[in-house]
Design a protein around this motif. Structure first.
Motif, PDB file in Angstrom:
ATOM      1  N   CYS A  56      32.458 -18.018  54.207  1.00  7.25           N
ATOM      2  CA  CYS A  56      31.916 -18.418  54.468  1.00  7.25           C
ATOM      3  C   CYS A  56      31.307 -18.769  55.641  1.00  7.25           C
ATOM      4  O   CYS A  56      30.830 -17.846  56.115  1.00  7.25           O
ATOM      5  N   GLU A  57      30.138 -19.562  55.609  1.00  7.06           N
ATOM      6  CA  GLU A  57      29.799 -20.136  56.673  1.00  7.06           C
ATOM      7  C   GLU A  57      29.934 -19.615  57.952  1.00  7.06           C
ATOM      8  O   GLU A  57      31.267 -19.975  58.119  1.00  7.06           O
ATOM      9  N   LEU A  58      29.133 -19.781  59.103  1.00  6.14           N
ATOM     10  CA  LEU A  58      30.071 -19.775  60.899  1.00  6.14           C
ATOM     11  C   LEU A  58      30.587 -20.768  60.766  1.00  6.14           C
ATOM     12  O   LEU A  58      31.516 -20.690  61.893  1.00  6.14           O
ATOM     13  N   GLU A  59      29.431 -21.533  60.313  1.00  7.85           N
ATOM     14  CA  GLU A  59      30.466 -22.997  60.517  1.00  7.85           C
ATOM     15  C   GLU A  59      30.983 -24.042  59.532  1.00  7.85           C
ATOM     16  O   GLU A  59      29.689 -23.891  58.953  1.00  7.85           O
ATOM     17  N   HIS A  60      31.803 -24.973  59.586  1.00 11.05           N
ATOM     18  CA  HIS A  60      31.798 -26.083  58.649  1.00 11.05           C
ATOM     19  C   HIS A  60      32.520 -26.870  58.657  1.00 11.05           C
ATOM     20  O   HIS A  60      32.940 -27.519  59.787  1.00 11.05           O
ATOM     21  N   GLU A  61      32.347 -28.510  58.372  1.00  8.52           N
ATOM     22  CA  GLU A  61      32.312 -29.262  59.000  1.00  8.52           C
ATOM     23  C   GLU A  61      32.880 -30.121  58.364  1.00  8.52           C
ATOM     24  O   GLU A  61      33.068 -30.454  57.306  1.00  8.52           O
ATOM     25  N   PHE A  80      34.460 -17.645  62.122  1.00  6.40           N
ATOM     26  CA  PHE A  80      34.267 -18.805  62.020  1.00  6.40           C
ATOM     27  C   PHE A  80      34.942 -19.652  62.302  1.00  6.40           C
ATOM     28  O   PHE A  80      35.375 -19.927  63.653  1.00  6.40           O
ATOM     29  N   THR A  81      34.317 -21.466  62.994  1.00  2.00           N
ATOM     30  CA  THR A  81      34.214 -22.263  63.226  1.00  2.00           C
ATOM     31  C   THR A  81      34.503 -23.581  62.331  1.00  2.00           C
ATOM     32  O   THR A  81      33.661 -24.174  61.401  1.00  2.00           O
ATOM     33  N   LEU A  82      35.843 -24.291  62.499  1.00  3.15           N
ATOM     34  CA  LEU A  82      35.558 -25.728  61.791  1.00  3.15           C
ATOM     35  C   LEU A  82      35.142 -26.428  63.043  1.00  3.15           C
ATOM     36  O   LEU A  82      36.002 -26.961  64.219  1.00  3.15           O
ATOM     37  N   VAL A  83      34.342 -27.906  62.641  1.00  4.94           N
ATOM     38  CA  VAL A  83      34.228 -28.106  63.358  1.00  4.94           C
ATOM     39  C   VAL A  83      34.417 -29.842  62.248  1.00  4.94           C
ATOM     40  O   VAL A  83      34.280 -30.397  61.859  1.00  4.94           O
ATOM     41  N   ALA A  84      35.018 -30.697  64.089  1.00  9.69           N
ATOM     42  CA  ALA A  84      35.596 -31.849  62.990  1.00  9.69           C
ATOM     43  C   ALA A  84      34.678 -32.685  63.570  1.00  9.69           C
ATOM     44  O   ALA A  84      33.270 -32.224  63.872  1.00  9.69           O
ATOM     45  N   PRO A  85      34.209 -33.929  61.903  1.00 10.14           N
ATOM     46  CA  PRO A  85      33.672 -35.107  62.203  1.00 10.14           C
ATOM     47  C   PRO A  85      33.555 -35.115  64.131  1.00 10.14           C
ATOM     48  O   PRO A  85      34.969 -35.671  64.587  1.00 10.14           O
ATOM     49  N   VAL A  86      32.325 -36.369  64.290  1.00  5.63           N
ATOM     50  CA  VAL A  86      33.168 -37.394  65.999  1.00  5.63           C
ATOM     51  C   VAL A  86      34.018 -37.631  65.885  1.00  5.63           C
ATOM     52  O   VAL A  86      34.563 -38.346  65.261  1.00  5.63           O
ATOM     53  N   ASN A  87      34.446 -38.017  66.796  1.00 11.64           N
ATOM     54  CA  ASN A  87      36.272 -38.216  67.618  1.00 11.64           C
ATOM     55  C   ASN A  87      37.109 -38.789  66.680  1.00 11.64           C
ATOM     56  O   ASN A  87      37.645 -39.028  66.106  1.00 11.64           O
ATOM     57  N   GLU A  88      37.274 -37.012  65.497  1.00 13.33           N
ATOM     58  CA  GLU A  88      38.390 -36.557  64.797  1.00 13.33           C
ATOM     59  C   GLU A  88      38.667 -35.976  65.133  1.00 13.33           C
ATOM     60  O   GLU A  88      38.123 -34.918  65.360  1.00 13.33           O
ATOM     61  N   THR A  89      39.839 -36.227  64.959  1.00 12.90           N
ATOM     62  CA  THR A  89      40.857 -34.492  65.068  1.00 12.90           C
ATOM     63  C   THR A  89      40.647 -33.165  63.826  1.00 12.90           C
ATOM     64  O   THR A  89      40.983 -34.119  62.966  1.00 12.90           O
ATOM     65  N   THR A 108      35.312 -33.299  69.352  1.00 15.51           N
ATOM     66  CA  THR A 108      34.890 -34.230  70.549  1.00 15.51           C
ATOM     67  C   THR A 108      36.377 -34.697  71.030  1.00 15.51           C
ATOM     68  O   THR A 108      36.520 -35.164  71.918  1.00 15.51           O
ATOM     69  N   ARG A 109      37.524 -34.908  70.265  1.00 11.39           N
ATOM     70  CA  ARG A 109      38.875 -34.945  70.126  1.00 11.39           C
ATOM     71  C   ARG A 109      39.808 -33.904  70.663  1.00 11.39           C
ATOM     72  O   ARG A 109      39.790 -33.103  71.358  1.00 11.39           O
ATOM     73  N   SER A 110      40.865 -34.124  69.823  1.00 16.04           N
ATOM     74  CA  SER A 110      41.863 -32.697  69.434  1.00 16.04           C
ATOM     75  C   SER A 110      41.604 -32.168  69.035  1.00 16.04           C
ATOM     76  O   SER A 110      41.108 -32.304  68.180  1.00 16.04           O
ATOM     77  N   GLY A 111      42.187 -30.839  69.319  1.00 14.61           N
ATOM     78  CA  GLY A 111      41.608 -29.301  68.174  1.00 14.61           C
ATOM     79  C   GLY A 111      42.645 -29.644  67.507  1.00 14.61           C
ATOM     80  O   GLY A 111      41.765 -29.874  66.053  1.00 14.61           O
ATOM     81  N   LEU A 112      44.613 -29.332  67.551  1.00 15.71           N
ATOM     82  CA  LEU A 112      44.686 -29.276  65.905  1.00 15.71           C
ATOM     83  C   LEU A 112      45.533 -30.379  66.921  1.00 15.71           C
ATOM     84  O   LEU A 112      46.532 -30.193  67.384  1.00 15.71           O
ATOM     85  N   SER A 113      46.438 -31.186  65.874  1.00 12.81           N
ATOM     86  CA  SER A 113      47.796 -31.528  65.901  1.00 12.81           C
ATOM     87  C   SER A 113      49.059 -31.341  65.191  1.00 12.81           C
ATOM     88  O   SER A 113      48.691 -31.261  62.721  1.00 12.81           O
TER      89      SER A 113
END
Length: 187
Positions: A56-61, A80-89, A108-113
């Motif tokens: 995978c690429e370095l980042e994935h949204e 590898f970084t999983l990037v959340a959409p804005v205002n989403e966990t 921008t919200r919580s990382g993991l729930s």
């Protein structure tokens, strides 16, 4: 003719046509086919499957929902970084027996729930600079956390509300709010 009287050849195929239409990508299920979206790989995976992402690429949204007992294995929290959409966990786990390892998470919200999911394992995960808690667990028993880096998060590093957790070799520092909150009779 009533619906039940239609000839059998006019009955539509009940197979899910979307499985064949999923885009190819780097999220591989059990070393086989790869999918563009991690949620698609989870949908296709069976209970107990391993989803890997070595190419995978370095980042994935994407906001990822783990609703079955699968293992998500990344190439390393530095790769590898999983990037959340804005205002989403970024990552929501609701499945007993799920595991996630070797990734970083940005949100921008919580990382993991983790919500009412038991026997969940988290290892080699980096969550830094999220707006709320890095990890929030609600009524989840037997949560295993090891080798995590939870640094500089807004509300704090870890909130456990009910349930139980075992935490080893984890760095929690520079968090603005509470570093570690235990609520609701947690152990």
């Amino acid at each position: 003719l009533a619906c039940e009287d239609k000839p059998e050849e006019n009955v539509p195929d009940t197979a899910d046509p979307t499985i064949e239409d999923l885009e190819e990508g780097c999220f591989e299920v059990d070393g086989g086919d790869g999918y563009r979206w991690l949620n698609d790989a989870i949908t296709v995976a069976s209970e107990g499957s391993v989803i890997s992402m070595a190419s995978c690429e370095l980042e994935h949204e994407e906001q990822v929902i783990i609703n079955k007992a699968v293992s998500i294995v990344g190439p390393g929290s530095n790769s590898f970084t999983l990037v959340a959409p804005v205002n989403e966990t970024a990552l929501v786990i609701s499945a007993t027996g799920a595991s996630v390892s070797s990734i970083a998470i940005s949100s921008t919200r919580s990382g993991l729930s983790i919500e009412e999911a038991h026997d969940v394992t988290l290892s080699d995960i980096s969550i830094a600079g999220v707006g709320n808690y890095a990890i929030k667990s609600i009524d989840s028993d037997n949560l295993s956390i090891s080798n995590l880096s939870l640094v500089g998060n807004g509300d704090g590093a870890l909130q456990i509300d009910g349930g139980s957790a075992s935490i080893t070799d984890t760095t929690m520092m520079g968090n603005t709010g509470t570093t570690f909150a235990i609520l609701g009779g947690s152990s």
